[in-house]
Design an enzyme around this catalytic site. Structure first.
Site, PDB file in Angstrom:
ATOM      1  N   LYS A   1      -2.378   4.006   7.298  1.00 38.06           N
ATOM      2  CA  LYS A   1      -3.827   4.248   7.353  1.00 38.06           C
ATOM      3  C   LYS A   1      -4.622   2.968   7.600  1.00 38.06           C
ATOM      4  O   LYS A   1      -5.614   2.987   8.329  1.00 38.06           O
ATOM      5  CB  LYS A   1      -4.324   4.942   6.086  1.00 38.06           C
ATOM      6  CG  LYS A   1      -4.323   4.086   4.840  1.00 38.06           C
ATOM      7  CD  LYS A   1      -4.919   4.822   3.664  1.00 38.06           C
ATOM      8  CE  LYS A   1      -4.834   3.986   2.404  1.00 38.06           C
ATOM      9  NZ  LYS A   1      -5.597   2.743   2.467  1.00 38.06           N
ATOM     10  N   THR A   2      -4.190   1.840   7.006  1.00 41.93           N
ATOM     11  CA  THR A   2      -4.920   0.582   7.220  1.00 41.93           C
ATOM     12  C   THR A   2      -4.842   0.175   8.689  1.00 41.93           C
ATOM     13  O   THR A   2      -5.821  -0.281   9.277  1.00 41.93           O
ATOM     14  CB  THR A   2      -4.351  -0.544   6.321  1.00 41.93           C
ATOM     15  OG1 THR A   2      -4.325  -0.079   4.973  1.00 41.93           O
ATOM     16  CG2 THR A   2      -5.204  -1.792   6.402  1.00 41.93           C
TER      17      THR A   2
ATOM     18  N   ASP B   1     -12.563   3.669   3.561  1.00 41.20           N
ATOM     19  CA  ASP B   1     -11.151   3.739   3.173  1.00 41.20           C
ATOM     20  C   ASP B   1     -11.035   4.388   1.794  1.00 41.20           C
ATOM     21  O   ASP B   1     -11.991   4.389   1.014  1.00 41.20           O
ATOM     22  CB  ASP B   1     -10.578   2.313   3.143  1.00 41.20           C
ATOM     23  CG  ASP B   1      -9.067   2.307   3.037  1.00 41.20           C
ATOM     24  OD1 ASP B   1      -8.444   3.363   3.221  1.00 41.20           O
ATOM     25  OD2 ASP B   1      -8.496   1.223   2.774  1.00 41.20           O
ATOM     26  N   GLU B   2      -9.849   4.927   1.470  1.00 41.30           N
ATOM     27  CA  GLU B   2      -9.574   5.537   0.152  1.00 41.30           C
ATOM     28  C   GLU B   2     -10.687   6.520  -0.232  1.00 41.30           C
ATOM     29  O   GLU B   2     -11.201   6.504  -1.364  1.00 41.30           O
ATOM     30  CB  GLU B   2      -9.422   4.449  -0.936  1.00 41.30           C
ATOM     31  CG  GLU B   2      -8.336   3.430  -0.667  1.00 41.30           C
ATOM     32  CD  GLU B   2      -6.923   3.974  -0.841  1.00 41.30           C
ATOM     33  OE1 GLU B   2      -6.772   5.188  -1.062  1.00 41.30           O
ATOM     34  OE2 GLU B   2      -5.972   3.174  -0.720  1.00 41.30           O
TER      35      GLU B   2
ATOM     36  N   GLN C   1      -3.401  12.057  -3.066  1.00 39.16           N
ATOM     37  CA  GLN C   1      -3.248  10.831  -3.853  1.00 39.16           C
ATOM     38  C   GLN C   1      -4.496  10.519  -4.674  1.00 39.16           C
ATOM     39  O   GLN C   1      -4.720   9.367  -5.044  1.00 39.16           O
ATOM     40  CB  GLN C   1      -2.912   9.650  -2.933  1.00 39.16           C
ATOM     41  CG  GLN C   1      -1.543   9.764  -2.285  1.00 39.16           C
ATOM     42  CD  GLN C   1      -1.141   8.495  -1.563  1.00 39.16           C
ATOM     43  OE1 GLN C   1      -0.749   7.503  -2.174  1.00 39.16           O
ATOM     44  NE2 GLN C   1      -1.232   8.519  -0.246  1.00 39.16           N
TER      45      GLN C   1
ATOM     46  N   ARG D   1       6.517   6.148  -3.695  1.00 39.68           N
ATOM     47  CA  ARG D   1       6.623   4.679  -3.723  1.00 39.68           C
ATOM     48  C   ARG D   1       8.016   4.240  -3.269  1.00 39.68           C
ATOM     49  O   ARG D   1       8.216   3.089  -2.908  1.00 39.68           O
ATOM     50  CB  ARG D   1       6.401   4.127  -5.152  1.00 39.68           C
ATOM     51  CG  ARG D   1       5.047   4.360  -5.807  1.00 39.68           C
ATOM     52  CD  ARG D   1       3.890   4.030  -4.931  1.00 39.68           C
ATOM     53  NE  ARG D   1       3.440   5.213  -4.204  1.00 39.68           N
ATOM     54  CZ  ARG D   1       2.662   5.187  -3.129  1.00 39.68           C
ATOM     55  NH1 ARG D   1       2.297   4.034  -2.612  1.00 39.68           N
ATOM     56  NH2 ARG D   1       2.272   6.294  -2.534  1.00 39.68           N
TER      57      ARG D   1
END
Length: 724
Positions: free
Chosen positions: A35-36, A220-221, A251, A607
């Site tokens: 995503k970044t 973002d987020e 998330q 993770r």
């Protein structure tokens, strides 16, 4: 101009998001989907391909680290610095706004940003002026409540107390606090956002500046935005602004601190004609790990939905280990880490995750025993935590009256009216007569040299220490520890701390009782209670003397699942998957909180890059109590063919027939006809959601959270539930 380098190395969906010409874009970015990269490349695309000025693009992140990384990557891609950059956190950009438009905000040009400690001091002073007793109206709780109201966009005048004395009193403090801040031009962190939001909303010139200056805004987020952040975003955009929201509703794990996952769902309603792009290709984990994560999160009802996949088809099954107890579980963790290291891996490639901070204690002890270096990520080792040091200070004073630092710590926690003047008098007397602080205190009390509240508090403390010394003659170390924690007022003192902090501190104190129980049971030879206690103090002193590995050392990472978000490791161990521990007992009576717990499990699973281990225990001594909880419902939601159970189950104290985790759920649904998460109607209690079930046949029961009647356990044979 050739802009192909911006699209190089992007997959089809990433490219679609970067080049989208839709005014409103929602990018649902799954774990490990890049995503970044999409955010950075989209900004570069808008500058180079669409000809926008870098200063007309705003990018909002949640941490300064993420903002700095994003700015650096954009400049690297553009091969030029970004001047007058509006890339930053919500708080950083709000600060920039207020500095630029301080007059419109009603501030002086040199307004001061105050930190949490300064804010607390002002609130304490106001409470004192209002003659409010600190023990009844703890200032930290008031501070938390004021900040929560600010996060919800509320001033004191907006708060409806509905005749509630608590709300009425705290809003009165809020009013006074607001007046102090206005008079002295002080701005706390919550105020940065609220004040900037109000300034944009009420000042046409400020609103015009933002709505004409910024052609494109990227967030973002997005799943972590709270009420005021979402309102802020809506105010700075015009009907011509391009908005890109990047986030993952699967998330969203910060509901306890104000984040609202529903913002992801409402984005498509509030910003019309939104294009939704799903980033589902995962570059982190194996196929097996992703299939487990997908199956797990699929049990949540209120989600936009996506399915992670990867080209990494190889991979091992998820290892499931059922331990006898938490010590066996901790030994297994140590064995796995050792095996990884012996196989050529590095400790820093591994992470041990747990739901509750208190769980780290048993794991830390096991790792210390076999000299495995570890680091508590984003936190402190168990015996270095504030509340644990406070409790141990009492124990040290009881067995060593000459321990002056422990005397000072224990007499001040909790506060008991013994202030700095009284302590100075004690220190002076101790020095004058060459005696310990505790003996100096006794001398001053006997002489009547200290009176009033300080004298009463000191007398109570000395009597308590003397009583504890007598208590240990006939009672166990663990019983003494429980007495110290509960009767000294330490437990109640830390329980008053607001939000998650207070809950975490009290859980750690309860875990300290477990630590002492386990220690006294590990003593093989005959020893007096005094000797056992002194041995325990020696051992924890030596343990705390071991240097915690720094971030530059090769060390295993221990952390809560919340701390793990955004990180990745080749090997991950998720511990403590038992009902009431994970999902946490506090979430069991709320369907929305249960879904957040499942999202947290999804975050934990994703993770892992190569190897994933999951553990649970038949019995667990946690927070000072032995519990026998069945395995977590989340294990039932992972398909059996993805799991390798490496040890057959031993007979447990609770009859629990594992069968196939997936089959157990299916059998229940087939027999009862109702699934977990199903909405149902009851003649007496009304509508509700099925949260849990147990038993079979005529004794089968379901736990239902009713909208108006709370949570009830109902016997299915008599409940007459109607599916909705």
């Amino acid at each position: 101009m050739d802009v192909s380098h911006i699209l190089d190395n992007l997959n089809e969906e990433q490219r679609k998001a970067v080049t989208s010409e839709k005014q409103h874009l929602l990018v649902l970015a799954g774990a490990g989907s890049g995503k970044t990269r999409v955010l950075v490349h989209k900004i570069a695309w808008e500058v180079e391909a669409l000809g926008r000025s870098p200063s007309s693009v705003m990018a909002v992140t949640f941490t300064n680290k993420a903002a700095n990384e994003m700015r650096s990557r954009i400049e690297s891609l553009l091969k030029a610095p970004i001047l007058d950059s509006w890339v930053g956190t919500f708080h950083g950009l709000s600060h920039k706004l207020l500095k630029r438009f301080y007059k419109e905000a009603g501030l002086s040009s040199g307004f001061t940003i105050i930190d949490s400690d300064d804010q607390l001091r002002i609130i304490k002073r106001i409470s004192k002026e209002l003659n409010l007793d600190e023990s009844t109206w703890p200032s930290r709780q008031t501070q938390w409540q004021i900040n929560t109201w600010k996060d919800d966009g509320l001033r004191f005048k907006d708060i409806d107390d509905k005749g509630d004395f608590y709300t009425e009193t705290v809003s009165k403090i809020y009013k006074e606090y607001q007046e102090v801040c206005q008079r002295d031009h002080l701005v706390d962190f919550g105020e940065l956002l609220l004040k900037s939001y109000e300034t944009i909303k009420t000042s046409p010139s400020v609103k015009t500046f933002f709505q004409t200056r910024f052609q494109s805004i990227l967030i973002d987020e997005f799943q972590d935005t709270n009420t005021i952040q979402y309102k802020w975003l809506q105010e700075i955009t015009s009907d011509k602004t391009n908005i890109t929201a990047v986030g993952d509703d699967d998330q969203s794990i910060y509901g306890w601190r104000g984040a609202k996952v529903e913002h992801v769902n409402s984005f498509t309603e509030d910003f019309k004609a939104t294009e939704v792009v799903r980033l589902e290709q995962n570059y982190r984990s194996t196929d097996i790990i992703l299939n487990a994560a997908n199956a797990l999160i699929d049990n949540n009802k209120d989600r936009l939905g996506k399915n992670l996949w990867t080209e990494k088809k190889e991979g091992e099954q998820i290892v499931l280990y059922q331990a006898y107890n938490e010590q066996d579980e901790a030994r297994f963790v140590a064995d796995v880490l050792n095996e990884w290291m012996n196989g050529g891996g590095a400790y820093q490639e591994t992470a041990v995750l747990y739901r509750s901070n208190a769980q780290s204690r048993a794991i830390e002890e096991a790792l210390l025993r076999v000299s495995i270096p570890y680091r508590i990520y984003g936190g402190l080792r168990f015996y270095e935590r504030l509340e644990i040091k406070n409790a141990i200070a009492y124990l040290r004073v009881i067995f060593n009256n000459n321990d002056n630092p422990s005397f000072e710590r224990s007499i001040s926690n909790p506060t008991r009216g013994v202030g700095e003047k009284t302590l100075a008098k004690i220190r002076y007397t101790a020095k004058q007569y060459n005696i310990s602080y505790i003996k100096a205190s006794a001398k001053l009390i006997d002489e009547g040299s200290i009176s009033g509240r300080g004298g009463a508090g000191l007398r109570d403390y000395l009597e308590f220490i003397a009583g504890c010394k007598s208590f240990i003659e006939e009672n166990l170390l663990s019983e003494l520890m429980e007495l110290i924690i509960k009767e000294s007022g330490l437990y109640a003192y830390h329980a008053k701390e607001p939000g998650e902090k207070g809950k975490t501190r009290t859980e750690n104190l309860e875990e300290l009782i477990t630590a002492t129980k386990n220690f006294e049971q590990s003593i093989k030879e005959d020893k007096t209670n005094f000797e056992i206690a002194e041995n325990y103090l020696d051992i924890i002193s030596l343990d705390s003397g071991d240097r915690q590995a720094s971030e530059h050392d090769d060390a295993a990472q221990l952390m809560t699942m919340h701390s793990a978000k955004g990180l990745e490791f080749k090997l991950v161990l998720i511990t403590g998957l038992e009902e009431s521990l994970f999902p946490h007992g506090r979430s069991m009576e709320s369907a929305s909180q249960l879904e957040e717990e499942r999202r947290l499990c999804y975050v934990a699973v994703t993770r892992a890059m190569e190897k994933l281990y999951i553990t649970h225990a038949e019995s667990r001594r946690l927070h000072g109590t032995d519990t026998f909880n069945p395995p977590s419902r989340f294990l039932r939601e992972i398909p059996k063919d993805l799991i390798n159970e490496i040890r057959p189950r031993a007979q447990t104290n609770i009859p629990y027939n594992r069968k196939d985790f997936r089959d157990t759920k299916i059998e229940f649904e087939e027999e009862i006809g109702i699934a977990l998460g199903q909405k149902v109607q009851h003649k007496k209690f009304g509508e509700g959601i099925v949260l849990n079930y147990e038993g079979s046949g005529e004794s089968a029961r379901v736990q239902v959270n009713f909208d108006n009647s709370g949570t009830k356990w109902l016997v299915m044979a008599y409940a007459n539930l109607e599916k909705l």
